[in-house]
Design a protein around this motif. Structure first.
Motif, PDB file in Angstrom:
ATOM      1  N   ALA A 334      -1.512  25.484  15.393  1.00 26.10           N
ATOM      2  CA  ALA A 334      -2.716  24.662  15.245  1.00 26.10           C
ATOM      3  C   ALA A 334      -3.980  25.505  15.287  1.00 26.10           C
ATOM      4  CB  ALA A 334      -2.756  23.607  16.345  1.00 26.10           C
ATOM      5  N   SER A 335      -3.892  26.697  15.896  1.00 26.45           N
ATOM      6  CA  SER A 335      -5.061  27.564  16.027  1.00 26.45           C
ATOM      7  C   SER A 335      -5.291  28.447  14.806  1.00 26.45           C
ATOM      8  CB  SER A 335      -4.916  28.447  17.279  1.00 26.45           C
ATOM      9  OG  SER A 335      -4.838  27.659  18.453  1.00 26.45           O
ATOM     10  N   LEU A 336      -4.420  28.359  13.813  1.00 25.55           N
ATOM     11  CA  LEU A 336      -4.663  29.107  12.580  1.00 25.55           C
ATOM     12  C   LEU A 336      -6.033  28.734  12.032  1.00 25.55           C
ATOM     13  CD1 LEU A 336      -1.177  28.714  10.848  1.00 25.55           C
ATOM     14  CD2 LEU A 336      -2.155  30.841  11.737  1.00 25.55           C
ATOM     15  N   PRO A 337      -6.798  29.708  11.525  1.00 24.42           N
ATOM     16  CA  PRO A 337      -8.164  29.417  11.063  1.00 24.42           C
ATOM     17  C   PRO A 337      -8.186  28.346   9.974  1.00 24.42           C
ATOM     18  CG  PRO A 337      -7.424  31.588  10.334  1.00 24.42           C
ATOM     19  CD  PRO A 337      -6.425  31.109  11.333  1.00 24.42           C
ATOM     20  N   THR A 338      -9.037  27.348  10.164  1.00 21.74           N
ATOM     21  CA  THR A 338      -9.090  26.218   9.224  1.00 21.74           C
ATOM     22  C   THR A 338      -9.491  26.648   7.821  1.00 21.74           C
ATOM     23  OG1 THR A 338     -11.374  25.735   9.919  1.00 21.74           O
ATOM     24  CG2 THR A 338      -9.587  24.538  11.041  1.00 21.74           C
ATOM     25  N   VAL A 339     -10.297  27.687   7.725  1.00 21.85           N
ATOM     26  CA  VAL A 339     -10.732  28.130   6.400  1.00 21.85           C
ATOM     27  C   VAL A 339      -9.542  28.621   5.589  1.00 21.85           C
ATOM     28  CG1 VAL A 339     -11.319  30.420   7.326  1.00 21.85           C
ATOM     29  CG2 VAL A 339     -12.274  29.683   5.143  1.00 21.85           C
ATOM     30  N   VAL A 340      -8.617  29.307   6.242  1.00 24.82           N
ATOM     31  CA  VAL A 340      -7.445  29.840   5.535  1.00 24.82           C
ATOM     32  C   VAL A 340      -6.480  28.704   5.200  1.00 24.82           C
ATOM     33  CG1 VAL A 340      -5.480  31.408   5.685  1.00 24.82           C
ATOM     34  CG2 VAL A 340      -7.677  32.064   6.679  1.00 24.82           C
ATOM     35  N   VAL A 341      -6.227  27.828   6.168  1.00 26.38           N
ATOM     36  CA  VAL A 341      -5.337  26.695   5.917  1.00 26.38           C
ATOM     37  C   VAL A 341      -5.929  25.788   4.845  1.00 26.38           C
ATOM     38  CG1 VAL A 341      -4.197  24.706   6.943  1.00 26.38           C
ATOM     39  CG2 VAL A 341      -4.436  26.797   8.273  1.00 26.38           C
ATOM     40  N   GLY A 342      -7.249  25.625   4.868  1.00 26.50           N
ATOM     41  CA  GLY A 342      -7.907  24.806   3.853  1.00 26.50           C
ATOM     42  C   GLY A 342      -7.748  25.379   2.454  1.00 26.50           C
ATOM     43  N   ALA A 343      -7.834  26.705   2.341  1.00 29.57           N
ATOM     44  CA  ALA A 343      -7.664  27.348   1.034  1.00 29.57           C
ATOM     45  C   ALA A 343      -6.255  27.127   0.509  1.00 29.57           C
ATOM     46  CB  ALA A 343      -7.962  28.844   1.152  1.00 29.57           C
ATOM     47  N   VAL A 344      -5.265  27.300   1.390  1.00 31.26           N
ATOM     48  CA  VAL A 344      -3.874  27.055   0.992  1.00 31.26           C
ATOM     49  C   VAL A 344      -3.685  25.593   0.610  1.00 31.26           C
ATOM     50  CG1 VAL A 344      -1.508  26.963   1.860  1.00 31.26           C
ATOM     51  CG2 VAL A 344      -2.937  28.958   2.350  1.00 31.26           C
ATOM     52  N   SER A 345      -4.273  24.693   1.410  1.00 27.70           N
ATOM     53  CA  SER A 345      -4.138  23.265   1.127  1.00 27.70           C
ATOM     54  C   SER A 345      -4.766  22.892  -0.203  1.00 27.70           C
ATOM     55  CB  SER A 345      -4.780  22.446   2.261  1.00 27.70           C
ATOM     56  OG  SER A 345      -4.126  22.680   3.493  1.00 27.70           O
ATOM     57  N   LEU A 346      -5.877  23.543  -0.549  1.00 30.80           N
ATOM     58  CA  LEU A 346      -6.520  23.266  -1.838  1.00 30.80           C
ATOM     59  C   LEU A 346      -5.557  23.553  -2.985  1.00 30.80           C
ATOM     60  CD1 LEU A 346      -9.004  22.522  -3.503  1.00 30.80           C
ATOM     61  CD2 LEU A 346      -9.767  24.902  -3.321  1.00 30.80           C
ATOM     62  N   VAL A 347      -4.855  24.676  -2.899  1.00 34.59           N
ATOM     63  CA  VAL A 347      -3.872  25.008  -3.930  1.00 34.59           C
ATOM     64  C   VAL A 347      -2.752  23.965  -3.952  1.00 34.59           C
ATOM     65  CG1 VAL A 347      -2.182  26.717  -4.690  1.00 34.59           C
ATOM     66  CG2 VAL A 347      -4.368  27.473  -3.750  1.00 34.59           C
ATOM     67  N   MET A 348      -2.278  23.576  -2.763  1.00 41.86           N
ATOM     68  CA  MET A 348      -1.180  22.618  -2.674  1.00 41.86           C
ATOM     69  C   MET A 348      -1.583  21.254  -3.236  1.00 41.86           C
ATOM     70  SD  MET A 348       1.449  24.188  -1.362  1.00 41.86           S
ATOM     71  CE  MET A 348       0.883  25.498  -2.435  1.00 41.86           C
ATOM     72  N   PHE A 349      -2.754  20.755  -2.813  1.00 46.90           N
ATOM     73  CA  PHE A 349      -3.181  19.425  -3.256  1.00 46.90           C
ATOM     74  C   PHE A 349      -3.469  19.408  -4.754  1.00 46.90           C
ATOM     75  CE2 PHE A 349      -4.933  18.811   1.286  1.00 46.90           C
ATOM     76  CZ  PHE A 349      -3.692  18.400   1.731  1.00 46.90           C
ATOM     77  N   ALA A 350      -4.052  20.493  -5.256  1.00 55.48           N
ATOM     78  CA  ALA A 350      -4.296  20.569  -6.698  1.00 55.48           C
ATOM     79  C   ALA A 350      -2.978  20.570  -7.463  1.00 55.48           C
ATOM     80  CB  ALA A 350      -5.113  21.825  -7.020  1.00 55.48           C
ATOM     81  N   THR A 351      -1.973  21.243  -6.899  1.00 54.42           N
ATOM     82  CA  THR A 351      -0.658  21.268  -7.537  1.00 54.42           C
ATOM     83  C   THR A 351      -0.021  19.880  -7.515  1.00 54.42           C
ATOM     84  OG1 THR A 351      -0.364  23.561  -6.823  1.00 54.42           O
ATOM     85  CG2 THR A 351       1.605  22.396  -7.564  1.00 54.42           C
ATOM     86  N   VAL A 352      -0.255  19.120  -6.434  1.00 51.88           N
ATOM     87  CA  VAL A 352       0.234  17.740  -6.383  1.00 51.88           C
ATOM     88  C   VAL A 352      -0.343  16.938  -7.546  1.00 51.88           C
ATOM     89  CG1 VAL A 352       0.129  15.570  -5.092  1.00 51.88           C
ATOM     90  CG2 VAL A 352       0.637  17.700  -3.897  1.00 51.88           C
ATOM     91  N   ALA A 353      -1.652  17.058  -7.751  1.00 51.35           N
ATOM     92  CA  ALA A 353      -2.271  16.362  -8.884  1.00 51.35           C
ATOM     93  C   ALA A 353      -1.645  16.825 -10.196  1.00 51.35           C
ATOM     94  CB  ALA A 353      -3.780  16.611  -8.885  1.00 51.35           C
ATOM     95  N   GLY A 354      -1.335  18.124 -10.277  1.00 49.75           N
ATOM     96  CA  GLY A 354      -0.690  18.650 -11.484  1.00 49.75           C
ATOM     97  C   GLY A 354       0.683  18.053 -11.704  1.00 49.75           C
ATOM     98  N   VAL A 355       1.438  17.856 -10.616  1.00 52.58           N
ATOM     99  CA  VAL A 355       2.751  17.214 -10.736  1.00 52.58           C
ATOM    100  C   VAL A 355       2.589  15.801 -11.285  1.00 52.58           C
ATOM    101  CG1 VAL A 355       4.726  16.325  -9.438  1.00 52.58           C
ATOM    102  CG2 VAL A 355       3.817  18.588  -8.911  1.00 52.58           C
ATOM    103  N   GLY A 356       1.564  15.085 -10.791  1.00 49.47           N
ATOM    104  CA  GLY A 356       1.314  13.734 -11.303  1.00 49.47           C
ATOM    105  C   GLY A 356       0.939  13.745 -12.769  1.00 49.47           C
ATOM    106  N   ILE A 357       0.112  14.700 -13.173  1.00 51.16           N
ATOM    107  CA  ILE A 357      -0.295  14.800 -14.581  1.00 51.16           C
ATOM    108  C   ILE A 357       0.911  15.119 -15.458  1.00 51.16           C
ATOM    109  CG2 ILE A 357      -1.668  16.172 -16.198  1.00 51.16           C
ATOM    110  CD1 ILE A 357      -3.732  16.458 -13.919  1.00 51.16           C
ATOM    111  N   THR A 358       1.821  15.951 -14.946  1.00 50.00           N
ATOM    112  CA  THR A 358       3.047  16.246 -15.689  1.00 50.00           C
ATOM    113  C   THR A 358       3.852  14.976 -15.936  1.00 50.00           C
ATOM    114  OG1 THR A 358       3.166  18.461 -14.733  1.00 50.00           O
ATOM    115  CG2 THR A 358       5.197  17.569 -15.664  1.00 50.00           C
ATOM    116  N   THR A 359       3.940  14.134 -14.916  1.00 50.09           N
ATOM    117  CA  THR A 359       4.639  12.852 -15.080  1.00 50.09           C
ATOM    118  C   THR A 359       3.924  11.987 -16.103  1.00 50.09           C
ATOM    119  OG1 THR A 359       5.438  12.919 -12.787  1.00 50.09           O
ATOM    120  CG2 THR A 359       5.440  10.775 -13.889  1.00 50.09           C
ATOM    121  N   LEU A 360       2.598  11.967 -16.045  1.00 54.03           N
ATOM    122  CA  LEU A 360       1.830  11.155 -16.996  1.00 54.03           C
ATOM    123  C   LEU A 360       2.008  11.653 -18.427  1.00 54.03           C
ATOM    124  CD1 LEU A 360      -1.507  10.611 -15.011  1.00 54.03           C
ATOM    125  CD2 LEU A 360       0.317   8.949 -15.430  1.00 54.03           C
TER     126      LEU A 360
END
Length: 449
Positions: A334-360
């Protein structure tokens, strides 16, 4: 014949490292739910810590159940990671403010039982969730969560130049590893970038692990921490609606993961997966946790790494259970720096949207009204994202239904699909992966393992 992707055996060290990667990718998103909920209701830090531990414990148990299954009763047996659903946060806050904390978890228990009971009938109406509906749901999930990633990157800092630079470097490292890395190096790109980013953040005094020393070594969540649950009718109905949306979300992801893995998903498989989601509501109500769903960023991680092994996510589930029982270990992550986790999450969430677009992209738009279904559902789903206070003066029930991006998008897409495609049939079936032709035989072999 090569092993089915979901059952493929990997070397133990690789399974462990990939399991840890899944854990780190989902951890912050998972604990964000109790953090946001606790902050909104003014709970103490100690109490929020109790919610976090319970959250991890239940998520771990449900992840293991989803990956391995329990006979023909629970678990879809796919490489998915379960975690606390963002869909439930706003309704739970509203219920807590209006009826008290005991009503929050009482309504959750009732909704969980409701979910277990309707898992089978819900699984039989998956024809009403063609690619237009599923794709819109997954796309809006990814888009609506990007704001959460940005919030972690900035984290309320007055000067964000350094944080943006570090986040950009983490994202760039992921891109480089995915482009030029081979084999395991590419598969562990997210974990490598996160560890490297944490090291840099530590050198720049942007990471603080001092709280780890004060955390307890062992802690077991106490059942009914806030007292005997209560069951206000309005709260129960609201949480049952939330459970239906969670079911829709999980169904879309289970289908996506099955397609990635070349596995034909039957209604019975979906029912067992949904029943596990319902069980998470019951367990969450007892241990003051939260209802779980298939975690979006872990689906995107499957897409990025190409590793579909159920053994990997089983390791993740076991580690989550351990962290739920070892607060000190959980505090370290939980103490991992939020800026780093946020950057990783941005890639993950954007990829989620990409998976949805692939389905569309598999939807047939010519000669149909599917474009209207997709466009209008996404548009209405984005309303709470761009205008979060729009529904604040409406009754609680309206806020719960319309005030959530995922909820509003799914409802609009589902209703419009019924209106324009009365039979709920998919006009243009999504292409079935080549491996799916052998799925029945492979599933039979898998059942014997």
């Amino acid at each position: 014949m090569s092993a089915h992707p979901a059952a493929r055996r990997l070397p133990a060290p690789r399974v462990l490292i990939l399991g840890i990667q899944h854990l780190i990718v989902m951890y912050t998103g998972c604990v964000t739910v109790p953090l946001v909920f606790g902050s909104a209701l003014g709970l103490s830090t100690e109490t929020i810590g109790v919610l976090v531990n319970a959250d991890l414990l239940v998520a771990g148990l449900v992840t293991v159940i989803q990956a391995l299954g329990i006979s023909r009763i629970l678990g879809v047996r796919l490489p998915i990671v379960a975690g606390a659903s963002f869909t439930a946060v706003t309704p739970m806050i509203l219920i807590g403010q209006q009826y008290g904390l005991q009503a929050v978890w009482g309504a959750m228990i009732a909704a969980g039982l409701f979910g277990v009971l309707i898992a089978v009938p819900f699984s039989r109406i998956t024809r009403f969730f063609p690619p237009a509906v599923r794709g819109a749901a997954v796309t809006i999930i990814g888009l609506s969560l990007i704001g959460t990633a940005i919030g972690m990157i900035t984290d309320g800092a007055s000067s964000i130049g350094g944080r943006l630079a570090l986040a950009g470097a983490v994202i760039a490292l992921i891109v480089v590893l995915m482009r030029f890395g081979r084999g395991f190096l590419a598969q562990a790109a997210v974990l490598i970038a996160l560890l490297a980013g944490t090291a840099v953040a530590g050198a720049l005094s942007m990471a603080d692990f001092s709280s780890v020393a004060g955390a307890a070594w062992f802690g077991l969540p106490q059942p009914f921490h806030f007292g005997a649950p209560t069951f206000p009718i309005a709260a129960v109905i609201s949480m049952c609606i939330v459970m239906l949306v969670i079911f829709t979300e999980s169904t879309a992801y289970m289908m996506s993961v099955a397609e990635m893995s070349g596995q034909r998903l039957r209604s019975g498989d979906v029912a067992r997966g949904l029943a596990a989601d319902g069980l998470s509501g019951v367990l969450g109500g007892v241990f003051t946790s939260f209802p779980d769903t298939v975690f979006a960023q872990n689906v995107s991680l499957l897409q990025m790494t190409g590793v579909r092994s159920r053994r990997v996510v089983t390791v993740t589930g076991v580690l989550l259970v351990v962290m739920g029982l070892l607060p000190k270990l959980g505090e370290a992550v939980a103490s991992l720096p939020t800026v780093v986790v946020g950057a990783v999450s941005l890639v993950m969430f954007a990829t989620v949207a990409g998976v949805g677009i692939t389905t569309l992209s598999t939807v047939r738009y010519e000669g149909t009204q599917n474009m209207l279904i997709v466009s209008l559902s996404l548009g209405i789903g984005m309303v709470p994202v761009v205008a979060p206070d729009l529904y604040s003066t409406f009754p609680t029930t309206v806020q719960i239904i319309a005030g959530g991006a995922i909820t509003s998008c799914v409802i609009v897409a589902f209703v419009l699909n019924l209106l324009f495609n009365a039979r709920g049939q998919q006009a243009h079936p999504a292409p079935v992966p080549a491996q799916a032709a052998a799925a029945p035989a492979l599933e039979s072999l898998e059942g014997q393992r």
